[in-house]
Design a protein around this motif. Sequence first.
Motif: not given
Length: 429
Positions: A44-50, A27-37, A14-21
């Motif tokens: 934690k959800r799928s985007v049908e038409q991004p 923090t809200q539990g909507k995502a998890a760290v996939f890779r550090r570097y 998907l589109n890269p986001v700002h670090p604050a986002r």
Amino acid sequence: MSNVFVIDTNYKPLNPVHPARARLLLTQGKAAVFRRYPFTIVLKRSVEQPEVQPLRLKLDPGSKTTGIALVNDANGKIVFAAELEHRGHAVKDSLESRRASRRGRRQRKTRYRKPRFNNRRRKKGWLPPSLESRIANIETWVARLCRFAPIRALSQELVKFDLQLMENPDLAGIEYQQGTLQGYEVREYLLDKWERTCAYCGAQKVPLQVEHIYSRAKHGTKRISNLTLACEPCNLAKGTQDITVFLATKPEVLKRLLAQVKKPLKDASAVNSTRFALLERLKAFGLPVECGSGGLTKYNRTTRGLPKTHWLDAACVGKSTPVVLSQKGVIPLRIKATGHGRRQMCVPDKYGFPKQHKKRKKTFLGYQTGDMVKARTPKGVFEGRIALRHRPSFRLEKVDIHPKYMRCVQRADGYEYTQKGGCDVAPQV
């Protein structure tokens, strides 16, 4: 820092986001760290038409360091930047050490064996391992970034200097070649060859002028081999004098200058040897590939008032470079290729005699050397890369850590990462 890569639960970029986002999503539990570097989060959800914005991955291949930049052509923003440090010299040194060790062993034990080097056959397009490692590193990171970002095009600096166009100005039009770009091509070549130094007095960090070694008034040619760099006082003092007369009182400088004229560019030769092989590897990704020259890169960087760094050079590769490049807040990721260990089973000493044998297992208790871990121990919290030991404790920085306190952050992938510094380098000409 650079933007954070985002993928959905189906691993679609998907589109890269700002670090604050990204911090808010974690923090809200909507995502998890996939890779550090490079830092990547997974939703934690799928985007049908991004609705993704296409990005362009730009590469500035170098002999020692390759610049990488991810640019949005629509708004000119640099989304991600990195500098990849190659290990070509380390590969060459290892091969030389192995060759010396094997030759010594043959001399001691199989002295009368017939030579077999004439039986070897190399496939078409073969490259030395030191050069192949450079291409493999770039190919690895192009494939990795294509998995994390919506990349739709590639740009590569194909040639450092367009020598054919410099020797044949009419090849692409006299107006094009004798215009501003021709001067950048020639000047960039001379800056690399003469190491940004006055050939006569050795002055650095001063304005340098293109100088004819054998002056045109004395039937000197216009060829690139007759050009050098000189500061203004030396250029005026030499005038139309013969080089041997002007440097009659400086025989060491004259000897060095004449030797430098014939000296090849080792790093430029390494890049030229791999440029077309890298281009074929990039075309295999199925994306349109744009090619540019070093002179055009410097022209784009200079006209946009950007400092001289590897990642900014990468952002300025090709004619697709936006008129305005936004580099605000971008801190490049420093990537150093370290390899995946060695296959040598017997470690020799400096004389070539066997010293110790390598362990048969590469992993122990689920870990291997180079894994990035975080350990919470009674003595404190430690984070870094571990050195494997075949006993119930691993080396982490300067302390021994038991595996029960450790949690793997990122597996060893043959690279070391640091993210520090920014756009703090003064502009160079």
